[in-house]
Scaffold this motif. Structure first.
Motif, short mmCIF file in Angstrom:
data_model
loop_
_atom_site.label_atom_id
_atom_site.label_comp_id
_atom_site.label_asym_id
_atom_site.label_seq_id
_atom_site.Cartn_x
_atom_site.Cartn_y
_atom_site.Cartn_z
N THR A 96 -8.92 1.60 -17.48
CA THR A 96 -7.76 0.76 -16.73
C THR A 96 -7.47 -0.65 -18.15
O THR A 96 -7.99 -0.23 -18.79
CB THR A 96 -8.88 -0.10 -16.02
OG1 THR A 96 -9.45 -0.58 -17.28
CG2 THR A 96 -9.55 0.22 -14.97
N VAL A 97 -6.04 -0.70 -17.54
CA VAL A 97 -5.11 -1.65 -17.92
C VAL A 97 -5.56 -3.43 -18.09
O VAL A 97 -4.78 -3.37 -16.85
CB VAL A 97 -3.99 -1.41 -18.30
CG1 VAL A 97 -2.87 -2.43 -19.17
CG2 VAL A 97 -4.09 0.20 -18.99
N GLN A 98 -5.93 -3.78 -19.35
CA GLN A 98 -5.76 -5.34 -18.35
C GLN A 98 -4.93 -6.47 -18.73
O GLN A 98 -3.49 -5.67 -19.00
CB GLN A 98 -6.65 -5.93 -19.55
CG GLN A 98 -8.38 -6.18 -19.04
CD GLN A 98 -9.33 -7.05 -19.38
OE1 GLN A 98 -8.69 -6.64 -20.19
NE2 GLN A 98 -10.30 -7.03 -18.73
N SER A 99 -4.19 -7.74 -18.05
CA SER A 99 -3.19 -8.36 -18.44
C SER A 99 -3.42 -8.54 -19.51
O SER A 99 -4.81 -9.02 -20.14
CB SER A 99 -3.15 -9.16 -17.39
OG SER A 99 -4.44 -10.20 -17.42
N ALA A 100 -2.10 -9.39 -20.11
CA ALA A 100 -2.51 -9.97 -21.66
C ALA A 100 -3.28 -11.86 -21.06
O ALA A 100 -4.14 -11.33 -22.21
CB ALA A 100 -1.26 -10.65 -21.66
N ASN A 101 -3.96 -12.05 -19.79
CA ASN A 101 -4.73 -13.05 -20.40
C ASN A 101 -5.62 -12.10 -19.62
O ASN A 101 -6.91 -13.43 -19.47
CB ASN A 101 -4.25 -14.36 -19.09
CG ASN A 101 -3.98 -13.58 -18.36
OD1 ASN A 101 -4.36 -12.48 -17.08
ND2 ASN A 101 -3.48 -14.68 -16.46
N GLY A 102 -6.12 -10.89 -19.98
CA GLY A 102 -7.78 -10.67 -19.10
C GLY A 102 -7.74 -10.74 -17.74
O GLY A 102 -8.93 -10.81 -17.59
N GLU A 103 -6.95 -11.45 -16.84
CA GLU A 103 -7.69 -11.98 -15.66
C GLU A 103 -7.14 -10.83 -14.23
O GLU A 103 -8.03 -11.00 -13.89
CB GLU A 103 -6.55 -13.46 -14.90
CG GLU A 103 -6.91 -14.49 -15.89
CD GLU A 103 -5.97 -16.11 -15.69
OE1 GLU A 103 -5.69 -15.75 -14.55
OE2 GLU A 103 -6.71 -16.27 -15.98
N CYS A 104 -7.12 -10.01 -14.71
CA CYS A 104 -6.37 -8.78 -13.30
C CYS A 104 -6.60 -7.55 -14.85
O CYS A 104 -6.42 -7.12 -15.97
CB CYS A 104 -5.61 -9.07 -13.09
SG CYS A 104 -4.00 -8.89 -13.68
N ASN A 167 1.02 -11.03 -16.29
CA ASN A 167 -0.39 -12.18 -15.63
C ASN A 167 -0.51 -12.41 -14.35
O ASN A 167 -0.97 -13.09 -13.99
CB ASN A 167 -0.26 -13.55 -16.87
CG ASN A 167 -0.30 -13.32 -18.04
OD1 ASN A 167 -0.59 -12.18 -19.14
ND2 ASN A 167 -0.12 -14.02 -18.96
N CYS A 168 -0.11 -10.98 -13.92
CA CYS A 168 -1.12 -10.90 -12.33
C CYS A 168 -0.85 -11.86 -11.32
O CYS A 168 -0.55 -12.56 -10.72
CB CYS A 168 -2.63 -11.39 -12.58
SG CYS A 168 -3.72 -11.19 -14.12
N THR A 169 1.17 -11.47 -11.33
CA THR A 169 2.01 -12.57 -10.57
C THR A 169 1.93 -11.94 -9.49
O THR A 169 1.89 -10.53 -9.81
CB THR A 169 3.51 -11.97 -11.19
OG1 THR A 169 3.95 -12.73 -12.30
CG2 THR A 169 4.53 -11.82 -9.89
N PRO A 170 1.31 -12.29 -8.20
CA PRO A 170 1.11 -11.45 -6.79
C PRO A 170 2.22 -10.68 -5.78
O PRO A 170 3.73 -10.71 -6.48
CB PRO A 170 1.35 -12.81 -5.37
CG PRO A 170 0.75 -13.88 -6.60
CD PRO A 170 1.42 -13.18 -8.00
N LEU A 171 1.95 -9.09 -5.78
CA LEU A 171 3.16 -8.43 -5.71
C LEU A 171 3.49 -8.55 -4.22
O LEU A 171 3.18 -8.18 -3.48
CB LEU A 171 2.99 -7.27 -6.07
CG LEU A 171 2.56 -6.88 -7.74
CD1 LEU A 171 2.46 -5.56 -7.60
CD2 LEU A 171 3.96 -6.88 -8.09
N ALA A 172 4.58 -9.19 -3.52
CA ALA A 172 5.03 -9.22 -2.39
C ALA A 172 5.32 -8.37 -1.64
O ALA A 172 6.36 -7.67 -2.61
CB ALA A 172 5.76 -10.28 -1.94
N GLY A 173 5.46 -7.58 -0.68
CA GLY A 173 6.87 -6.48 0.54
C GLY A 173 5.78 -5.29 -0.38
O GLY A 173 6.33 -4.23 0.00
N TYR A 174 4.49 -4.52 -0.93
CA TYR A 174 4.40 -4.14 -0.89
C TYR A 174 3.30 -3.64 0.18
O TYR A 174 2.95 -3.94 1.07
CB TYR A 174 3.18 -4.17 -2.23
CG TYR A 174 4.34 -3.53 -4.01
CD1 TYR A 174 3.74 -2.64 -4.13
CD2 TYR A 174 4.83 -4.36 -3.60
CE1 TYR A 174 4.15 -2.44 -5.44
CE2 TYR A 174 5.61 -4.89 -4.83
CZ TYR A 174 5.46 -3.10 -5.98
OH TYR A 174 5.51 -3.68 -7.36
#
Length: 318
Positions: A96-104, A167-174
């Motif tokens: 797995t790959v973490q975000s830069a801020n480690g939150e996701c 940094n865990c931006t929500p992905l809409a429309g998926y």
């Protein structure tokens, strides 16, 4: 086993009112219709082709289901070769790959198993429920083809798709498509006893928060596999209608259900055999989850009596 009773309130059944049905318009029309009020649904349906064009952007994506909810023939006996959930394991949490801020973080890729009904030809089949009208739905406990309901402990599953690169931006429309087995360990469309049913399968389009929510039931535990829920992620409705063919899918993975909740649910008589099967399994020996399961385990709250709520964050790299 089927039950005529809905374990969820009527207001959650998006297809419970015959006058508002929009059969055979395809997934894109389903998604467009679900964003509208009941009165607006009726107005659009009354416009005929013009109303359909308003929902689909001028074109229907995907073909209709077979007449009467029928399906292409299965092999003799109704069950494809291979055991449920077969195939090799995935990458494991180490990949797995973490975000830069480690939150996701991203989730491991896993086997789709032999019963996805996503057009991929698993087990020699090319079933694709993703181009059926009605498949975009919140309530997965009712069969679109027969109207029958499956009985089990209610489970509300919320999944949030985010971009690990930003940094865990929500992905809409998926689009998220999930499927799971019955309390008896059977898969709709494939298992001989429920080959004409299509419950416990459904898709949702992520909202502005990147979230989808499904109302389903807690799956059973069959021999050889830890209790789980399959899912696939697509970039948009057009991609989802085509199903998992030609590398069209962004992610194929599975959720692992926590042991404590599994044992509580499997004391219910509707889950006969699940406790015995669970007692012979462990996450460390499961063919899919043995290489790491932390990122694939949802947070769960609730009870057998009141139902469970599960939530999971799913990170993707764009």
């Amino acid at each position: 086993m089927t039950e005529p009773l809905n374990p969820f309130p009527a207001e959650h059944d998006d297809h419970s009112h015959a006058p508002d049905d929009f059969t055979h318009l395809g997934m894109n029309a389903d998604a467009g219709m679900m964003t509208r009020t009941v009165m607006d649904r009726r107005r659009l349906l009354g416009l005929g082709a013009l109303g359909v064009a308003a929902l689909t952007g001028g074109a229907l994506l995907g073909g209709p289901a077979l007449a009467g909810g029928g399906r292409p023939p299965l092999p003799p006996g109704g069950m494809p070769p291979g055991g449920p959930g077969g195939g090799p394991g995935g990458q494991g949490d180490a990949a797995t790959v973490q975000s830069a801020n480690g939150e996701c973080s991203t989730l491991p890729t896993e086997t789709q198993g032999p019963y996805p009904a996503d057009g991929s030809g698993a087990s020699g089949q090319t079933l694709n429920i993703l181009d059926d009208s009605g498949i975009v739905r919140r309530d997965l406990t009712r069969s679109l083809g027969t109207g029958n309901r499956v009985s089990g402990v209610p489970l509300t599953l919320t999944m949030r798709l985010v971009d690990v690169d930003t940094n865990c931006t929500p992905l809409a429309g998926y689009v998220v498509y999930i499927w799971a087995c019955t309390p008896g360990g059977e898969y709709s469309l494939y298992s001989q006893n429920i080959v004409q049913e299509d419950y416990l399968r459904g898709a949702q389009v992520t909202d502005a928060n990147g979230e989808v929510t499904f109302q389903t039931i807690f799956p059973g535990c069959y021999a050889g596999r830890w209790p789980h829920i399959h899912f696939e992620v697509y970039a948009n409705l057009a991609a989802a209608v085509k199903g998992n063919v030609d590398q069209n899918v962004l992610l194929v993975s599975q959720l692992a259900l926590p042991e404590a909740e599994c044992r509580a649910v499997y004391a219910d008589s509707r889950y006969s055999g699940s406790v015995r099967n669970l007692n012979s399994l462990s996450l460390s020996s499961d063919m899919v989850f043995r290489d790491g399961v932390k990122a694939q385990t949802p947070v769960m709250v609730g009870s057998v009596q009141g139902g469970y709520q599960a939530s999971l964050m799913v990170g993707l790299k764009n």
